[in-house]
Design a protein around this motif. Sequence first.
Motif, PDB file in Angstrom:
ATOM      1  N   UNK A 186       9.857  92.607  38.473  1.00  0.00           N
ATOM      2  CA  UNK A 186       8.866  93.577  38.015  1.00  0.00           C
ATOM      3  C   UNK A 186       9.379  94.960  38.414  1.00  0.00           C
ATOM      4  N   UNK A 187      10.092  95.592  37.477  1.00  0.00           N
ATOM      5  CA  UNK A 187      10.727  96.872  37.790  1.00  0.00           C
ATOM      6  C   UNK A 187      10.501  97.857  36.659  1.00  0.00           C
ATOM      7  N   UNK A 188       9.918  98.977  36.981  1.00  0.00           N
ATOM      8  CA  UNK A 188       9.814 100.076  36.025  1.00  0.00           C
ATOM      9  C   UNK A 188       9.836 101.369  36.826  1.00  0.00           C
ATOM     10  N   UNK A 239      10.059  97.989  43.347  1.00  0.00           N
ATOM     11  CA  UNK A 239      10.457  96.845  42.532  1.00  0.00           C
ATOM     12  C   UNK A 239       9.944  95.601  43.239  1.00  0.00           C
ATOM     13  N   UNK A 240       9.329  94.701  42.478  1.00  0.00           N
ATOM     14  CA  UNK A 240       8.752  93.491  43.056  1.00  0.00           C
ATOM     15  C   UNK A 240       9.490  92.274  42.513  1.00  0.00           C
ATOM     16  N   UNK A 241       9.844  91.358  43.409  1.00  0.00           N
ATOM     17  CA  UNK A 241      10.533  90.128  43.024  1.00  0.00           C
ATOM     18  C   UNK A 241       9.673  88.919  43.383  1.00  0.00           C
ATOM     19  N   UNK A 242       9.456  88.053  42.393  1.00  0.00           N
ATOM     20  CA  UNK A 242       8.733  86.800  42.591  1.00  0.00           C
ATOM     21  C   UNK A 242       9.463  85.727  41.798  1.00  0.00           C
ATOM     22  N   UNK A 243       8.937  84.511  41.835  1.00  0.00           N
ATOM     23  CA  UNK A 243       9.469  83.459  40.982  1.00  0.00           C
ATOM     24  C   UNK A 243       8.335  82.862  40.163  1.00  0.00           C
ATOM     25  N   UNK A 244       8.713  82.191  39.101  1.00  0.00           N
ATOM     26  CA  UNK A 244       7.720  81.469  38.315  1.00  0.00           C
ATOM     27  C   UNK A 244       7.204  80.305  39.139  1.00  0.00           C
ATOM     28  N   UNK A 287      16.843  89.695  48.905  1.00  0.00           N
ATOM     29  CA  UNK A 287      17.690  90.091  47.778  1.00  0.00           C
ATOM     30  C   UNK A 287      18.305  91.465  48.036  1.00  0.00           C
ATOM     31  N   UNK A 288      19.353  91.766  47.302  1.00  0.00           N
ATOM     32  CA  UNK A 288      19.955  93.099  47.317  1.00  0.00           C
ATOM     33  C   UNK A 288      19.568  93.752  45.993  1.00  0.00           C
ATOM     34  N   UNK A 289      18.847  94.870  46.080  1.00  0.00           N
ATOM     35  CA  UNK A 289      18.329  95.538  44.883  1.00  0.00           C
ATOM     36  C   UNK A 289      18.825  96.976  44.873  1.00  0.00           C
ATOM     37  N   UNK A 290      19.491  97.348  43.782  1.00  0.00           N
ATOM     38  CA  UNK A 290      19.995  98.720  43.643  1.00  0.00           C
ATOM     39  C   UNK A 290      19.791  99.205  42.213  1.00  0.00           C
ATOM     40  N   UNK A 291      19.721 100.518  42.078  1.00  0.00           N
ATOM     41  CA  UNK A 291      19.753 101.161  40.761  1.00  0.00           C
ATOM     42  C   UNK A 291      20.862 102.201  40.828  1.00  0.00           C
ATOM     43  N   UNK A 292      21.698 102.206  39.792  1.00  0.00           N
ATOM     44  CA  UNK A 292      22.831 103.133  39.716  1.00  0.00           C
ATOM     45  C   UNK A 292      22.656 104.001  38.483  1.00  0.00           C
ATOM     46  N   UNK A 335       7.758  90.405  51.883  1.00  0.00           N
ATOM     47  CA  UNK A 335       6.730  90.731  50.893  1.00  0.00           C
ATOM     48  C   UNK A 335       7.219  90.597  49.453  1.00  0.00           C
ATOM     49  N   UNK A 336       8.539  90.598  49.260  1.00  0.00           N
ATOM     50  CA  UNK A 336       9.080  90.593  47.903  1.00  0.00           C
ATOM     51  C   UNK A 336       8.987  91.955  47.239  1.00  0.00           C
ATOM     52  N   UNK A 337       8.558  92.974  47.989  1.00  0.00           N
ATOM     53  CA  UNK A 337       8.468  94.333  47.454  1.00  0.00           C
ATOM     54  C   UNK A 337       9.577  95.180  48.059  1.00  0.00           C
ATOM     55  N   UNK A 338      10.329  95.810  47.172  1.00  0.00           N
ATOM     56  CA  UNK A 338      11.498  96.598  47.561  1.00  0.00           C
ATOM     57  C   UNK A 338      11.228  98.057  47.195  1.00  0.00           C
TER      58      UNK A 338
END
Length: 176
Positions: A38-40, A54-59, A73-78, A93-96
């Motif tokens: 969930x990223x915008x 950015x939020x990461x979850x699973x189904x 997780x490793x989360x980046x925006x370039x 929390x799954x929230x980055x």
Amino acid sequence: MKNIKLYITLLIISLSIRSCEDVVDVDLNTAPPKLVIDASINWQKGTSGNQQRIKLTTTTDYFSTNIPKVSGAIVTITNSTNTVFNFVEVPNTGEYFCSNFVPVINETYTLTVVSKGQTYTATETLQPVAPITKLEQKNDGGITGYEIEVKTFYNDPAGIPNYYLYKYTYSNQVKS
């Protein structure tokens, strides 16, 4: 005679609203969990836009009330000049979050998520939004006449396929 008609009418109504209820168990197939990202990047006018989430979850199973969070997780925006913005997780929390993001209109950004040995990427351009020219609110809208209706007016640039996301916040409600 009037009483008989009334009783017959009541009898017909009571019989017609009587219903049967059968419990139907649906056998749903289960599948291995998939990552949900969930990223915008949202840049609200009048702010610096440096705070992003950015939020990461699973189904999960259809009937589950627990949405599994993805940690570690490793989360980046370039951006297009190879400036990397790191998103750091609030533990478990799954929230980055990133607090030094630099939003630039018409800039191209690439999201990279590395989780459990898998790498996911997405690329998008930060588009400008047409300014709102008029806003109308009806407090007696909707089908029931008790709903709040909001109409937003703007001058959409011609020839550009735009899509807009609106978020209305009411001061007297907890949620948007």
